[in-house]
Design a protein around this motif. Structure first.
Motif, PDB file in Angstrom:
ATOM      1  N   VAL A  59       1.035  -1.157  -0.347  1.00 48.97           N
ATOM      2  CA  VAL A  59       0.401   0.269   0.086  1.00 48.97           C
ATOM      3  C   VAL A  59       0.982   1.202   0.261  1.00 48.97           C
ATOM      4  N   LEU A  60       1.727   0.992   1.017  1.00 49.44           N
ATOM      5  CA  LEU A  60       2.716   2.151   0.560  1.00 49.44           C
ATOM      6  C   LEU A  60       3.410   2.701  -0.130  1.00 49.44           C
ATOM      7  N   GLY A  61       4.171   1.367  -0.912  1.00 49.04           N
ATOM      8  CA  GLY A  61       4.393   1.622  -1.723  1.00 49.04           C
ATOM      9  C   GLY A  61       4.239   2.518  -2.960  1.00 49.04           C
ATOM     10  N   THR A  62       2.646   2.021  -3.188  1.00 48.65           N
ATOM     11  CA  THR A  62       2.237   2.399  -4.284  1.00 48.65           C
ATOM     12  C   THR A  62       1.466   3.911  -4.297  1.00 48.65           C
ATOM     13  N   SER A  63       1.251   4.165  -3.163  1.00 49.44           N
ATOM     14  CA  SER A  63       1.094   5.407  -3.015  1.00 49.44           C
ATOM     15  C   SER A  63       2.456   6.120  -3.135  1.00 49.44           C
ATOM     16  N   TYR A  64       3.619   6.067  -2.272  1.00 54.98           N
ATOM     17  CA  TYR A  64       4.613   6.253  -3.293  1.00 54.98           C
ATOM     18  C   TYR A  64       4.775   6.917  -4.525  1.00 54.98           C
ATOM     19  N   GLY A  65       5.179   5.579  -5.413  1.00 54.97           N
ATOM     20  CA  GLY A  65       5.382   5.767  -6.427  1.00 54.97           C
ATOM     21  C   GLY A  65       4.411   6.798  -7.008  1.00 54.97           C
ATOM     22  N   LEU A  66       2.714   6.449  -7.079  1.00 58.38           N
ATOM     23  CA  LEU A  66       1.684   7.896  -7.147  1.00 58.38           C
ATOM     24  C   LEU A  66       2.275   9.213  -7.367  1.00 58.38           C
ATOM     25  N   VAL A  67       2.761   9.717  -6.189  1.00 57.47           N
ATOM     26  CA  VAL A  67       2.789  10.953  -5.491  1.00 57.47           C
ATOM     27  C   VAL A  67       4.576  10.947  -6.498  1.00 57.47           C
ATOM     28  N   ARG A  68       5.324  10.390  -6.414  1.00 56.46           N
ATOM     29  CA  ARG A  68       6.634  10.127  -6.800  1.00 56.46           C
ATOM     30  C   ARG A  68       6.643  10.139  -8.649  1.00 56.46           C
ATOM     31  N   ARG A  69       6.011   9.536  -9.179  1.00 54.42           N
ATOM     32  CA  ARG A  69       5.704   9.345 -10.338  1.00 54.42           C
ATOM     33  C   ARG A  69       5.632  11.149 -11.219  1.00 54.42           C
ATOM     34  N   GLY A  70       4.276  11.992 -10.037  1.00 56.82           N
ATOM     35  CA  GLY A  70       3.818  13.014 -10.429  1.00 56.82           C
ATOM     36  C   GLY A  70       1.913  12.550 -10.744  1.00 56.82           C
TER      37      GLY A  70
END
Length: 234
Positions: A167-178
């Motif tokens: 869950v946290l990986g998904t969330s981080y990826g979505l924000v990091r990728r923009g």
């Protein structure tokens, strides 16, 4: 009449995410000061790369939903094999929670009409994050329903950690990728917690399976490391 401790805990567990979601939604619709903070935070975090892309893909329906389906199938088989009267109820609750994700997210996207970050092509409908909600409900439901059916404490802990990482990986990826603003992600966490609470309640209220011959129900419940089929996470 005094309110029981479990009911108070449930009220907090559901009430706080609902209030936070309402606050964030109000700020997004009204373009409040919290949106400015959100945009500045996004500007500091966005750095599109392949790793962020891969992490964001964990929230794809094609990735998260098959994981949930496998977990629901196991829970259904386990419940039927152990003689649970309503063995189909927890898997049905998990499936319904997943169905509610697009049913709730799609109208909210259309209503809020929030534009995307500068890292994506100009468009609207980014609030809340559907990928985050999918990850929270799919991985969270799988973990919740499997926890009460696993005997090893080490495996249970590993399952919780794995769910949190996904869950946290998904969330981080979505924000990091923009792909999403941070508040899009936080709002979907709130929605996910509410849906998972419903799944948890259904699972806890499902009657336990039949007790094998020669073993009293009280003895089986007191055996270390052997939770009943109605138990949830410790």
């Amino acid at each position: 009449m005094p309110v029981s401790a479990p009911l108070r805990a449930l009220s907090v567990l559901v009430g706080l995410p609902v209030l936070l979601f309402a606050l964030i939604t109000w700020q997004v619709v009204a373009d409040g000061p919290l949106v400015g903070v959100d945009e500045r935070l996004s500007g500091a975090l966005v750095h599109p790369d392949r790793f962020a892309e891969l992490l964001s893909d964990l929230g794809n329906v094609q990735v998260a939903v098959p994981v949930l389906v496998v977990a629901l199938a196991y829970v259904a088989w386990h419940g039927r094999a152990t003689g649970v009267d309503l063995w189909w109820l927890p898997p049905l609750a998990g499936a319904l929670a997943m169905v509610l994700v697009p049913a709730l997210v799609a109208p909210l996207k259309e209503w809020t009409d929030r534009p995307g970050t500068p890292a994506v092509p100009p468009a609207t409908g980014y609030y809340p994050s559907g990928h985050t909600a999918t990850a929270v409900v799919a991985y969270g439901t799988a973990a919740l329903l499997l926890l009460g059916r696993l005997r090893s404490p080490a495996v249970r802990r590993a399952l919780v950690v794995l769910c949190a990482v996904l869950v946290l990986g998904t969330s981080y990826g979505l924000v990091r990728r923009g792909y999403h603003w941070p508040l899009d992600v936080v709002a979907s966490w709130c929605l996910g917690v509410v849906l998972l609470t419903g799944v948890r309640l259904v699972d806890r209220r499902t009657p336990p399976g039949r007790t094998p011959r020669g073993v009293s129900r009280s003895t089986r419940r007191s055996s270390p490391g052997t939770p009943s089929s109605s138990n949830g996470p410790s």
